[in-house]
Design a protein around this motif. Structure first.
Motif, PDB file in Angstrom:
ATOM      1  N   VAL A 177      -0.773  -7.689  48.507  1.00 17.86           N
ATOM      2  CA  VAL A 177       0.012  -8.233  49.624  1.00 17.86           C
ATOM      3  C   VAL A 177       0.140  -7.181  50.723  1.00 17.86           C
ATOM      4  CG1 VAL A 177       2.210  -9.250  50.329  1.00 17.86           C
ATOM      5  CG2 VAL A 177       1.266  -9.796  48.090  1.00 17.86           C
ATOM      6  N   VAL A 182       1.834  -7.086  55.909  1.00 21.38           N
ATOM      7  CA  VAL A 182       3.223  -7.526  56.087  1.00 21.38           C
ATOM      8  C   VAL A 182       4.245  -6.463  55.673  1.00 21.38           C
ATOM      9  CG1 VAL A 182       2.808 -10.001  55.920  1.00 21.38           C
ATOM     10  CG2 VAL A 182       3.323  -8.719  53.855  1.00 21.38           C
TER      11      VAL A 182
ATOM     12  N   PHE B 440      -6.090 -10.946  57.059  1.00 19.07           N
ATOM     13  CA  PHE B 440      -4.694 -11.152  57.448  1.00 19.07           C
ATOM     14  C   PHE B 440      -4.248 -10.224  58.576  1.00 19.07           C
ATOM     15  CE2 PHE B 440      -4.643 -13.328  53.474  1.00 19.07           C
ATOM     16  CZ  PHE B 440      -3.622 -14.258  53.565  1.00 19.07           C
TER      17      PHE B 440
ATOM     18  N   ILE C 172      -2.501 -24.443  50.926  1.00 19.18           N
ATOM     19  CA  ILE C 172      -3.442 -23.402  50.495  1.00 19.18           C
ATOM     20  C   ILE C 172      -4.467 -23.985  49.529  1.00 19.18           C
ATOM     21  CG2 ILE C 172      -3.656 -21.257  49.176  1.00 19.18           C
ATOM     22  CD1 ILE C 172      -0.887 -20.496  50.341  1.00 19.18           C
ATOM     23  N   HIS C 176      -8.458 -24.184  50.151  1.00 13.15           N
ATOM     24  CA  HIS C 176      -9.443 -23.577  49.263  1.00 13.15           C
ATOM     25  C   HIS C 176     -10.457 -24.605  48.778  1.00 13.15           C
ATOM     26  CE1 HIS C 176      -6.875 -19.811  48.221  1.00 13.15           C
ATOM     27  NE2 HIS C 176      -7.106 -19.956  49.496  1.00 13.15           N
ATOM     28  N   LEU C 181     -14.027 -24.058  46.653  1.00 11.44           N
ATOM     29  CA  LEU C 181     -13.521 -23.363  45.472  1.00 11.44           C
ATOM     30  C   LEU C 181     -13.028 -24.391  44.466  1.00 11.44           C
ATOM     31  CD1 LEU C 181     -13.232 -20.838  47.427  1.00 11.44           C
ATOM     32  CD2 LEU C 181     -11.361 -20.219  45.955  1.00 11.44           C
ATOM     33  N   TYR C 191      -6.939 -15.307  37.015  1.00 12.05           N
ATOM     34  CA  TYR C 191      -6.210 -14.226  37.670  1.00 12.05           C
ATOM     35  C   TYR C 191      -6.588 -14.173  39.148  1.00 12.05           C
ATOM     36  CZ  TYR C 191      -5.002  -9.617  39.320  1.00 12.05           C
ATOM     37  OH  TYR C 191      -4.508  -8.590  40.087  1.00 12.05           O
ATOM     38  N   LYS C 195      -4.106 -14.752  42.354  1.00 10.54           N
ATOM     39  CA  LYS C 195      -3.977 -13.789  43.427  1.00 10.54           C
ATOM     40  C   LYS C 195      -4.244 -14.468  44.772  1.00 10.54           C
ATOM     41  CE  LYS C 195      -6.561 -10.185  44.842  1.00 10.54           C
ATOM     42  NZ  LYS C 195      -7.538  -9.118  44.711  1.00 10.54           N
ATOM     43  N   ARG C 196      -5.246 -15.334  44.805  1.00 12.28           N
ATOM     44  CA  ARG C 196      -5.565 -16.012  46.059  1.00 12.28           C
ATOM     45  C   ARG C 196      -4.420 -16.897  46.536  1.00 12.28           C
ATOM     46  NH1 ARG C 196     -10.864 -16.909  44.122  1.00 12.28           N
ATOM     47  NH2 ARG C 196     -10.194 -18.955  43.421  1.00 12.28           N
ATOM     48  N   ALA C 198      -1.115 -16.362  45.473  1.00 12.01           N
ATOM     49  CA  ALA C 198       0.114 -15.573  45.583  1.00 12.01           C
ATOM     50  C   ALA C 198       0.144 -14.766  46.867  1.00 12.01           C
ATOM     51  CB  ALA C 198       0.252 -14.655  44.370  1.00 12.01           C
ATOM     52  N   VAL C 199      -0.987 -14.196  47.256  1.00 10.10           N
ATOM     53  CA  VAL C 199      -0.966 -13.290  48.408  1.00 10.10           C
ATOM     54  C   VAL C 199      -0.558 -14.013  49.697  1.00 10.10           C
ATOM     55  CG1 VAL C 199      -2.382 -11.809  49.868  1.00 10.10           C
ATOM     56  CG2 VAL C 199      -2.471 -11.574  47.385  1.00 10.10           C
ATOM     57  N   PRO C 200      -1.224 -15.132  50.061  1.00 10.83           N
ATOM     58  CA  PRO C 200      -0.759 -15.801  51.286  1.00 10.83           C
ATOM     59  C   PRO C 200       0.660 -16.346  51.162  1.00 10.83           C
ATOM     60  CG  PRO C 200      -2.587 -17.021  50.287  1.00 10.83           C
ATOM     61  CD  PRO C 200      -2.456 -15.752  49.522  1.00 10.83           C
ATOM     62  N   LEU C 201       1.036 -16.821  49.972  1.00  7.97           N
ATOM     63  CA  LEU C 201       2.403 -17.341  49.807  1.00  7.97           C
ATOM     64  C   LEU C 201       3.426 -16.241  50.052  1.00  7.97           C
ATOM     65  CD1 LEU C 201       2.648 -19.681  46.687  1.00  7.97           C
ATOM     66  CD2 LEU C 201       3.156 -20.211  49.070  1.00  7.97           C
ATOM     67  N   LEU C 202       3.189 -15.092  49.430  1.00  8.50           N
ATOM     68  CA  LEU C 202       4.138 -13.985  49.589  1.00  8.50           C
ATOM     69  C   LEU C 202       4.141 -13.492  51.032  1.00  8.50           C
ATOM     70  CD1 LEU C 202       3.510 -12.119  46.236  1.00  8.50           C
ATOM     71  CD2 LEU C 202       5.708 -13.002  47.010  1.00  8.50           C
ATOM     72  N   ALA C 203       2.953 -13.384  51.623  1.00  3.77           N
ATOM     73  CA  ALA C 203       2.890 -12.896  52.999  1.00  3.77           C
ATOM     74  C   ALA C 203       3.647 -13.838  53.937  1.00  3.77           C
ATOM     75  CB  ALA C 203       1.429 -12.757  53.440  1.00  3.77           C
TER      76      ALA C 203
END
Lengths: 196, 587, 272
Positions: A177, A182, B440, C172, C176, C181, C191, C195-196, C198-203
């Motif tokens: 992340v 961010v 990003f 998302i 994808h 995908l 995994y 990650k694909r 989780a990363v945009p969600l968290l960002a």
């Protein structure tokens, strides 16, 4: 008609909200795991515990790693739990559980005075947190009533799973992340940061 | 005393070399309405945040110079004090609420200021009445429309009784209906004359009559122009155009005509002024321009004759909600189709069926003659590209080059060819220097270009885009549309979902109008704008110039049916802005 | 995502959220420590009755939520009888043998007690969730139990993120899919997929949190160490009545079980 001062004066709204936001993402993401954890404890017994317990520790470890601030783990546990109050049947039981996970995560970092944040530290932190948690629930979860060799195997498995399923994913995910930029104003982002 | 006085303001964000604001001097006058313009990244929002002390108090940045609010230096004043003088309405209506109910939201600020609870009732009532939401006190925030949310956001500021109100792109996330609501609100504020208003906005024509003063920021965070709207848009047009600042269509029209030896006097900045000025003009000369660059004839059919997309009687329900109601539509190959309609009309749902993201039933959607329901996802993804509104959703790798290469590798191409084609695409989309960067970390416009590049890398012949110019400045939006025009000229079918009617008028060959899940209209764009019944049912409005032309046509029929700048007067440089790239190099 | 709260306007819903915590907490701790199957069973009945009568939660809805949760604890009956420590089952009659494994009657009883105990704990928590508005709970924690208001209101603000997370994730996944995908695959692929997502969600969540924080600061959030409250939450006489009444009923149940000889030893006492 006013309420007594709250502490946390040194936490800005922004830091607080970032911790809360990470908490809410995991709070929601962990809900299926919460159901699964109960079912698995039944079906697989302690084997299930070993597999999923560390996953509940990922968010608090991650937030500690990102912000490197005392109390971040407890706070994140609190937010995770609060989100689960209305969205799970487990109510404030979930809140207590998540808060406990947050406190356990805080222990290893407190012990190193929030100075170490490398991969080895995260692995150790995962283990310590999970083992703390195990110690707390040793009696209520009935581990004490298990045959002695089973108990020993259980402890060894917790040590391993805490590092590999708790600390490791927390670091990898936080780094992934951070690469999106961010966290550029947090310690974890400074390694990724380049002047533009 | 000036409500806000800024002297030699410099702001720099951590981790950035270039300052966001560089030497801004500005003094606002009591009661004026100021339009703040600037290209993306010019520091408009940064400037807004300095006005109520959020910079430097809440955001850690370096700040030099001074901002004085009612004579108080913001650096030395608590945010609590500043919040009673300056309030900001932000762009994202979702992200500015704390609680779940309208009433709780309006009292939130008062509680923070330790207002005695007994005094709150009256202030809540007054604030809600002021924004026309008096009867909505006990509603849930998430049940409100976008426009209503912005009104509640304003009410929650008004309750704190600030004298200065800042609107930071308040309509950027709203559909045309919500946008009109917000503009009406700003207009009513202006009428009462109690507030100094700073407005960051780029849908300009419908609010220019409210603006007393225009301040434009340049790319380096400096003040580019500052003055009454007429003077700024008349005298600084070139300076505003090159960094990509949005200007009113009316002003652009006046410049076009000026360039052709027909200066309008006085220089018009509102539609009313333009109408008055143009009624005095010798009409035949004006309309002498070429009528339209977009080819209007039937687009070329393909080898096997099947249209790019065909939809037959498609319905879709989400729970009890009928989102699509027997929609039938044919998109010929090589078409440029705009799908328009209010929020919730079913535009995106329809488009998602075309790309197979939502699985249509059998024999309902055909792409290049193939039934989507029977085409494997991987096969479909090589025929139809879909660019989502938020480009970030589509990123699946850690670097820009890998993003473009992803689809090629999935096709099983040899690594050398992947590298070669990736390099060509990046070059073509102006992204070469970011090849190794994380997707990003790109700017908004670059992310958007990257997502278009990823969607064309595998040679897709049909491209669907959801709001392709959303949140972009004039320059980036112009470049994006020029790019789509080129792709279209090269034979690709383009489908664009948009709220921007100027974009529709300028670029789309056909328009499909959605309303309540049904297709109200599908036909040539020009015909759509001649159908006020369809537009009003779909709660749409023609673009500003078309409305102006319609008003003028009552006096002179030569104006009838004119939609765009190019319809009225050819630009001196016949290429559209940003179209200086070549259409080659594409797979 | 659905909340479980049912606003029927009944007695339980009108209580101060904290009085429900106060009433249920001792019961929760006690049930967690018992080893017999009868005590949890009694508390299951008590909790269900409280929710249905005092909370007027529709019976059908209660069954729909509480029923599937029963499945969660069935597993205990499968695994526990086999692994119980020797001393606990010593002297108990053998029910059956399965190869090297022997199942004793005491083992089954022990597993049954564990399953019921967990289910009783879940129901005690559920009764709170079914009858409490979470935002009122947070407000009460802030106003009455001195939870720092910054934490409380931070939590309220992020409650609003939950629906956004659902729609983001849907977008998302759709995005994808457009890229060709597919989901599923081995652990490695899983995994990568996680990650694909989780990363945009968290960002997205972090950036939205920063915007929300600005909007909050812009309305003087955190300006003073204290703040006032338009709606004051207090303990009313009905709260005292409920807490007192619930405790009394619990005590009577325990005494009755004890008198009937059904109450087993408590976990902690048993091990010392």
């Amino acid at each position: 008609m006013t309420v007594r001062p709250g502490k946390l004066r040194n936490w800005s709204t922004r830091d607080l909200m970032v911790v809360a936001a990470i908490g809410v993402v995991f709070g929601v993401a962990l809900i299926p795991l919460l159901y699964a954890s109960i079912a698995m404890r039944g079906a697989l017994g302690p084997v299930g515990d070993v597999l999923y317990t560390p996953l509940f520790f990922v968010p608090s470890l991650m937030v500690l790693y990102i912000t490197r601030r005392p109390g971040a783990g407890v706070l994140s546990g609190f937010f995770i739990g609060l989100v689960q109050v209305p969205f799970t049947p487990f109510g404030w039981g979930a809140l207590l559980g998540a808060l406990n996970a947050g406190v356990c995560c805080e222990v290893p970092f407190l012990a190193t005075r929030y100075r170490r944040f490398g991969l080895p530290m995260l692995l150790v932190a995962g283990t310590v947190a999970v083992v703390c948690n195990m110690a707390l629930f040793y009696v209520p979860f009935g581990y004490l009533n298990l045959a002695i060799p089973v108990q020993l195997a259980l402890i060894a498995s917790f040590v391993l799973s805490g590092a590999l399923l708790g600390g490791l994913p927390a670091k990898l995910l936080a780094d992934a992340v951070a690469r999106t930029g961010v966290f550029s104003s947090y310690p974890v982002g400074s390694t990724q940061r380049k002047e533009v | 005393m000036s409500p806000i006085e800024i002297q030699d303001l410099r702001v720099r964000y951590a981790g950035r070399k270039a300052p966001a604001l560089d030497g801004v001097d500005l003094a606002l006058n009591e009661g004026e309405t100021v339009l703040l313009l600037g290209a993306s990244g010019s520091g408009k929002s940064t400037l807004a945040l300095t006005l109520n002390g959020l910079i430097p108090h809440s955001l850690g940045c370096e700040m030099d110079g001074s901002v004085r609010v009612a004579g108080m230096d913001t650096r030395q004043t608590e945010v609590a004090g500043l919040s009673q003088r300056v309030g900001i309405v932000f762009q994202d209506p979702e992200a500015q609420f704390v609680t779940l109910k309208v009433e709780d939201e309006v009292v939130f600020g008062l509680e923070n200021l330790c207002v005695p609870p007994g005094d709150m009732d009256g202030r809540v009532d007054r604030a809600l009445a002021r924004v026309g939401m008096a009867g909505h006190r006990h509603r849930r925030v998430d049940a409100l429309s976008g426009g209503e949310k912005q009104r509640v956001a304003l009410a929650s500021l008004l309750a704190m009784e600030p004298r200065v109100l800042v609107f930071d792109e308040p309509t950027a996330n709203l559909d045309p209906v919500g946008t009109r609501e917000v503009f009406a609100l700003i207009s009513s504020l202006k009428e009462r004359g109690e507030h100094t208003v700073v407005l960051i906005e780029h849908k300009l024509d419908d609010l220019m009559h409210l603006i007393d003063r225009v301040v434009a920021l340049g790319e380096a965070g400096e003040v580019l122009a500052d003055g009454p709207p007429r003077a700024v848009f008349r005298d600084h047009a070139d300076a505003l155009r090159s960094p990509g600042v949005w200007m009113p269509q009316t002003a652009l029209l006046a410049h076009r005509m000026g360039g052709r030896g027909l200066p309008l006097d006085p220089f018009p900045v509102t539609p009313d002024e333009a109408e008055r000025a143009l009624r005095r003009q010798p009409i035949p000369k004006i309309v002498g321009a070429k009528r339209r660059r977009t080819p209007e004839g039937p687009p070329g059919t393909s080898v096997n004759g099947a249209p790019a997309i065909e939809v037959r009687d498609l319905s879709y329900a989400y729970g009890d909600d009928r989102v699509l109601d027997s929609v039938s539509l044919t998109v010929p190959r090589g078409d440029f189709l705009a799908v328009v309609g209010a929020n919730g009309a079913g535009k995106t749902t329809l488009a998602l069926h075309l790309a197979g993201v939502l699985r249509p039933p059998r024999d309902a959607v055909f792409v290049e003659g193939r039934d989507v329901s029977r085409t494997p996802a991987r096969d479909l993804s090589r025929r139809v590209g879909y660019v989502f509104q938020n480009p970030e959703h589509q990123f699946v790798t850690d670097s820009v080059a890998d993003e473009v290469g992803y689809g090629l590798r999935a096709m099983g191409l040899p690594e050398a060819e992947v590298a070669e084609r990736t390099a060509a695409m990046l070059e073509r989309f102006g992204l070469s220097r970011y090849a190794k960067a994380n997707p990003f970390t790109l700017s908004h416009g670059e992310k958007r270009r990257l997502s278009v590049a990823t969607m064309l890398a595998a040679g897709q012949q049909t491209l669907i885009l959801d709001e392709p110019t959303f949140g972009q400045d004039q320059k980036n939006a112009g470049e994006m549309m020029a790019l789509l025009r080129e792709l279209n000229a090269g034979g690709r079918t383009i489908v664009v979902i948009t709220h921007d009617m100027t974009l529709v008028a300028e670029h789309a060959r056909h328009a499909a109008v959605m309303s309540g899940g049904g297709l109200l209209f599908c036909g040539p764009t020009r015909e759509l704008f001649a159908r006020p019944d369809v537009l009003s049912r779909a709660r749409l409005e023609p673009p500003p110039l078309a409305r102006l032309a319609a008003r003028l046509s009552r006096h002179d029929p030569a104006w009838a049916g004119l939609l765009t700048l190019d319809d009225v007067a050819e630009p001196e440089d016949p290429r559209p802005e940003g179209a200086q790239r070549r259409a080659d190099l594409l797979p | 995502m659905q909340t479980f709260y049912r606003d029927t306007g009944a007695f339980l819903q009108r209580l101060n959220p904290l009085s429900k915590v106060l009433a249920f907490f001792p019961a929760l701790v006690f049930v967690a420590l018992v080893t017999d199957p009868w005590t949890p069973l009694a508390f299951i009945v008590l909790t269900a009755a409280t929710v249905l009568v005092l909370g007027r939660v529709p019976f059908g809805y209660f069954l729909k939520v509480a029923g599937p949760l029963l499945l969660l604890v069935v597993g205990f009956l499968i695994f526990y009888p086999f692994v119980v420590r020797g001393e606990l089952v010593a002297g108990s009659p053998v029910l059956f043998t399965l190869g090297p494994l022997t199942v004793y009657e005491a083992g089954i009883l022990y597993a049954l007690a564990t399953a019921l105990r967990i289910y009783a704990l879940i129901l005690l928590s559920l009764s709170f969730t079914l009858t409490t508005d979470a935002t009122d709970f947070v407000r009460a924690l802030v106003q009455q139990w001195r939870l720092p208001y910054k934490v409380g209101y931070g939590a309220l603000a992020v409650f609003r993120f939950v629906p956004m997370l659902g729609s983001e994730l849907a977008a998302i996944r759709a995005a994808h899919r457009v890229r060709g995908l597919s989901e599923g695959g081995g652990p490695r692929a899983r995994y990568e997929q996680l990650k694909r997502y989780a990363v945009p969600l968290l960002a997205t969540a972090v950036r939205r949190a920063e915007r929300t924080a600005l909007a909050m600061d812009g309305r003087a959030f955190g300006a003073y160490p204290e703040r006032t409250y338009y709606r004051r939450l207090r303990f009313a006489p009905r709260d005292v009545l409920f807490v007192g009444g619930f405790w009394t009923v619990c005590l009577l149940i325990v005494l009755a079980l004890n008198a009937a000889g059904l109450l087993g030893p408590l976990v902690l006492l048993q091990t010392t």
